[in-house]
Scaffold this active site. Sequence first.
Site, mmCIF file in Angstrom:
data_model
loop_
_atom_site.group_PDB
_atom_site.id
_atom_site.type_symbol
_atom_site.label_atom_id
_atom_site.label_comp_id
_atom_site.label_asym_id
_atom_site.label_seq_id
_atom_site.Cartn_x
_atom_site.Cartn_y
_atom_site.Cartn_z
ATOM 1 N N GLU A 129 0.841 -1.012 -0.369
ATOM 2 C CA GLU A 129 -0.367 -0.087 0.033
ATOM 3 C C GLU A 129 0.470 1.268 0.144
ATOM 4 O OE1 GLU A 129 -2.535 -0.168 3.453
ATOM 5 O OE2 GLU A 129 -3.569 -1.788 2.070
ATOM 6 N N ASP A 168 -3.325 -0.280 11.782
ATOM 7 C CA ASP A 168 -3.510 -1.980 11.698
ATOM 8 C C ASP A 168 -3.045 -2.884 12.425
ATOM 9 O OD1 ASP A 168 -5.250 -4.182 10.326
ATOM 10 O OD2 ASP A 168 -4.925 -3.253 8.611
ATOM 11 N N ASP A 200 -12.203 -4.716 11.377
ATOM 12 C CA ASP A 200 -11.997 -5.124 9.563
ATOM 13 C C ASP A 200 -12.387 -6.459 10.219
ATOM 14 O OD1 ASP A 200 -11.825 -4.771 7.119
ATOM 15 O OD2 ASP A 200 -9.665 -5.318 7.661
ATOM 16 N N LYS A 238 -14.938 -2.223 3.335
ATOM 17 C CA LYS A 238 -14.937 -2.475 2.453
ATOM 18 C C LYS A 238 -16.221 -3.079 1.215
ATOM 19 C CE LYS A 238 -10.524 -3.570 4.510
ATOM 20 N NZ LYS A 238 -9.099 -4.595 4.496
ATOM 21 N N ARG A 244 -8.144 -1.645 -0.602
ATOM 22 C CA ARG A 244 -7.356 -2.642 -0.295
ATOM 23 C C ARG A 244 -6.059 -2.889 -0.691
ATOM 24 N NH1 ARG A 244 -11.612 -6.475 1.337
ATOM 25 N NH2 ARG A 244 -9.571 -7.751 1.869
ATOM 26 N N SER A 245 -5.065 -4.273 -0.357
ATOM 27 C CA SER A 245 -4.042 -3.919 -0.227
ATOM 28 C C SER A 245 -3.799 -4.246 -1.750
ATOM 29 C CB SER A 245 -3.283 -5.400 -0.113
ATOM 30 O OG SER A 245 -3.238 -6.146 -0.311
#
Length: 411
Positions: free
Chosen positions: A199, A235, A305, A330, A359-360
């Site tokens: 990211e 996170d 999450d 998400k 998202r990654s």
Amino acid sequence: MQKITEVKSRLIYDSRGSKTIELDVITDNKYMGRVSVPSGASIGRNEAINFPNGEPEKCLKLLNNNINKFLGLDPADLKCIHNTIRNVDKTDNYSNIGGAVAFAITIASMESASRFFGVPLFKLLTDESKLEFPIPLGNILGGGLHAGNGTPDIQEILVCPHGAKSIREAIEINFKVHNELRNILQKRNINFTGGKSDEGGWAPEIGNEEALEASCQACESSGYKLGKDISLGIDIAASTQWDQKSEKYRYKNNKRFNQEEQIKFVSDLINRYKLTYVEDAVHQDAFGAMSELTNEFPNVLIAGDDLTVTNTMFLEKAINLKSCNATILKVNQAGSLYDALKFAKHAKKHNIKIITSHRSGETIDSQIVHIGICTGSKMLKIGVVGGERISKINELIRISEYDLIHGMTQL
């Protein structure tokens, strides 16, 4: 009435070079909405299945076999689009057609409709007259599944520029701290190559606390006061550390924490580094442990999450147990945009703050910025650098030109 006249699909690639899908929904032979689908590395067990059996080609084949069911529908009728998908796939987690298809066709339909009506997507998705910008979180340092061996266990260290007066100022604060952190990491280790996580955060070979100390130093040497101008968030992605067999969290250097020790570990990090945001502090089934942290830190956003996976059923469990005061949104966790907006509405009803997230494995699409705004999200996770992240940041700048947005949200 406006009608969908064509749906096109193709196989493309995301920011990790993995296969994904892209859909074009065309209204009245003229107005096209185009959406490509992201994917995550740290995936909650209860998420919608993006590509059943990991095969996007089969998802496209099933979609193409059912294309006629979408032709002639009103692209602005999100519930109708959603119900049509559900008639094709009646499973709870989209394990037949794939959550990726549900994600793409619902968002592409709404984008096509927004172009038909000549209004921005966020405006079409909400009736609210007063809208605010979510605070963009800057991912400055990455670890865990987003970065690889040698990096911190903590998956993301984030900058929250809550003292910014404008969206541009917030974005520039994130850039400034990100750049300053590289200088600090290079001074600490002359062999640091400038490698980045998925990211865009720096990915150094250091431990958790050293990474947080360097991040604090980057904030302060950039001229900002922690807790006043900006704050840090993390996170932890604790499900990736959780070992079900031993019932312990496994960290580098042979550290092993039971549930009680994990809570103390996170609590110490919050207090020591004045964290304003903590995501997935414990594993995805630990609703009780999350409630302990939420109760202990009412002024910190304790976000679920993997715990809530953009699923109203799991969110309701978290609400009943007081497991979190914030939740990640998400869309592709939920599947369709209709599912995700239903989730957001339920969160707002119960005063659970929303953090809309990328998202990654990303694409250059920027629709999540509109989704973050229309859902009244408190924060927006879109990264800092990389073309797939910059596309979203630049969309924030464009949206700032609309008079419909009244300013920055406040913590």
